[in-house]
Scaffold this motif. Structure first.
Motif, PDB file in Angstrom:
ATOM      1  N   SER A 249       0.851  -1.185   0.000  1.00 49.80           N
ATOM      2  CA  SER A 249       0.000   0.000   0.000  1.00 49.80           C
ATOM      3  C   SER A 249       0.887   1.234   0.000  1.00 49.80           C
ATOM      4  N   SER A 250       0.346   2.375   0.422  1.00 48.26           N
ATOM      5  CA  SER A 250       1.131   3.606   0.510  1.00 48.26           C
ATOM      6  C   SER A 250       0.414   4.579   1.430  1.00 48.26           C
ATOM      7  N   GLY A 251       1.045   5.718   1.665  1.00 47.60           N
ATOM      8  CA  GLY A 251       0.435   6.727   2.507  1.00 47.60           C
ATOM      9  C   GLY A 251      -0.903   7.219   1.990  1.00 47.60           C
ATOM     10  N   ALA A 252      -1.151   7.057   0.690  1.00 43.85           N
ATOM     11  CA  ALA A 252      -2.421   7.501   0.108  1.00 43.85           C
ATOM     12  C   ALA A 252      -3.609   6.709   0.632  1.00 43.85           C
ATOM     13  N   SER A 253      -3.373   5.561   1.248  1.00 46.91           N
ATOM     14  CA  SER A 253      -4.478   4.768   1.798  1.00 46.91           C
ATOM     15  C   SER A 253      -5.191   5.501   2.928  1.00 46.91           C
ATOM     16  N   TRP A 254      -4.549   6.521   3.477  1.00 43.04           N
ATOM     17  CA  TRP A 254      -5.136   7.289   4.577  1.00 43.04           C
ATOM     18  C   TRP A 254      -5.952   8.488   4.097  1.00 43.04           C
ATOM     19  N   ASN A 255      -5.988   8.735   2.801  1.00 39.70           N
ATOM     20  CA  ASN A 255      -6.624   9.942   2.274  1.00 39.70           C
ATOM     21  C   ASN A 255      -7.990  10.269   2.889  1.00 39.70           C
TER      22      ASN A 255
ATOM     23  N   VAL B 219       3.771   8.615   6.173  1.00 40.93           N
ATOM     24  CA  VAL B 219       5.033   8.134   5.613  1.00 40.93           C
ATOM     25  C   VAL B 219       4.767   7.007   4.618  1.00 40.93           C
ATOM     26  N   ASP B 220       5.631   6.915   3.617  1.00 41.98           N
ATOM     27  CA  ASP B 220       5.681   5.741   2.754  1.00 41.98           C
ATOM     28  C   ASP B 220       6.800   4.851   3.273  1.00 41.98           C
ATOM     29  N   LEU B 221       6.496   3.606   3.552  1.00 41.50           N
ATOM     30  CA  LEU B 221       7.519   2.675   4.042  1.00 41.50           C
ATOM     31  C   LEU B 221       8.515   2.348   2.933  1.00 41.50           C
ATOM     32  N   PRO B 222       9.684   1.798   3.267  1.00 42.19           N
ATOM     33  CA  PRO B 222      10.709   1.500   2.263  1.00 42.19           C
ATOM     34  C   PRO B 222      10.168   0.651   1.100  1.00 42.19           C
TER      35      PRO B 222
END
Length: 269
Positions: free
Chosen positions: A33-39, A54-57
């Motif tokens: 996933s990515s930080g955009a999942s929290w939008n 944050v975007d994880l590694p």
């Protein structure tokens, strides 16, 4: 989604929302996933908090890492938070992001005031048989091929397969998931399993002694929803089960999820 500021430190893509002088609230996404999942929940949270996504590694806009072990990912996040010079934060993790949040508290309790875990399976035996589309994307021999040719429609289907009903998948989430490498994803999944096999999440949280909020969808198709009761034994923990919600409460029930996070963060201030 509009944001206030974007920074980059230690290879990590960081997006800031809300007033910088407000109490910090850190959002950590799950695997694949990515930080955009929290939008959907960010606007409500950013009214009262300095929200740090944050975007994880190897995910989103963050660079790869030499190791994808959960403690190593937490160490990289700790370095980012050190650079920001924040007071102890409310740290929120979705799915395996809850493991990174927990490991951060284990390593650096000075950075974590409280922990919220959303859809974080407590131990490997709680994992359910995965939806067909995910098995096809993850497992060889078809996995590497399908991963290389996956369409936006397939990526959306991969997200919605773990939801209990139709959801609006953010366009930037689809775009950012496309950048995750197959080998990275497989490695992250193995490292996540190793972390919770070594010691269950409820056991780890009990040893920490920090305030904990656990949010679990009562219709989660990825983790056995009944496994949420294992968190009931954690001191200072509150467990919220959301009826009719699957693995992505912030996409499926953003208003309820946001309200729970706001109330929890406020209680810890």
């Amino acid at each position: 989604m509009q944001h206030d500021d974007v920074t980059r430190a230690h290879g990590t893509h960081v997006v800031h929302h809300g007033p910088r002088q407000a109490p910090p609230l850190v959002l950590i996404h799950g695997s694949g996933s990515s930080g955009a999942s929290w939008n959907p929940v960010v606007p409500a949270l950013a009214d009262r908090y300095h929200v740090i996504r944050v975007d994880l590694p190897g995910h989103g806009h963050s660079s790869p890492a030499p190791s994808y072990g959960v403690p190593e990912q937490a160490g990289r996040l700790a370095a980012v938070l050190d650079d920001l010079g924040l007071p102890p934060a409310t740290v929120v993790g979705h799915s395996s992001g809850g493991y990174v949040a927990t490991a951060l508290a284990e390593q650096r309790p000075d950075l974590v005031g409280s922990l919220a875990l959303i859809s974080s399976g407590p131990s490997p035996d709680a994992l359910l048989p995965q939806p067909v589309v995910l098995r096809m994307l993850i497992a060889p021999p078809l996995g590497p091929l399908l991963w290389s040719i996956r369409s936006d429609a397939m990526l959306r289907k991969g997200v919605t397969a773990t939801c209990n009903g139709p959801v609006d998948v953010p366009d930037d989430l689809v775009a950012e998931v496309r950048g995750i490498g197959y080998r990275t994803f497989r490695t992250v999944l193995r490292r996540n399993t190793a972390y919770i096999a070594e010691r269950s999440v409820p056991d780890r949280l009990t040893a920490l002694g920090v305030p904990v909020l656990v949010i679990f969808g009562a219709a989660d198709p990825r983790w056995n929803p009944s496994s949420a009761r294992r968190y009931d034994t954690v001191p200072h923990a509150r467990v919220e089960r959301l009826p009719g919600v699957g693995h992505f409460p912030m996409l499926e029930a953003p208003e309820t999820t946001g309200e729970l996070l706001l109330a929890f963060a406020a209680a810890g201030r």
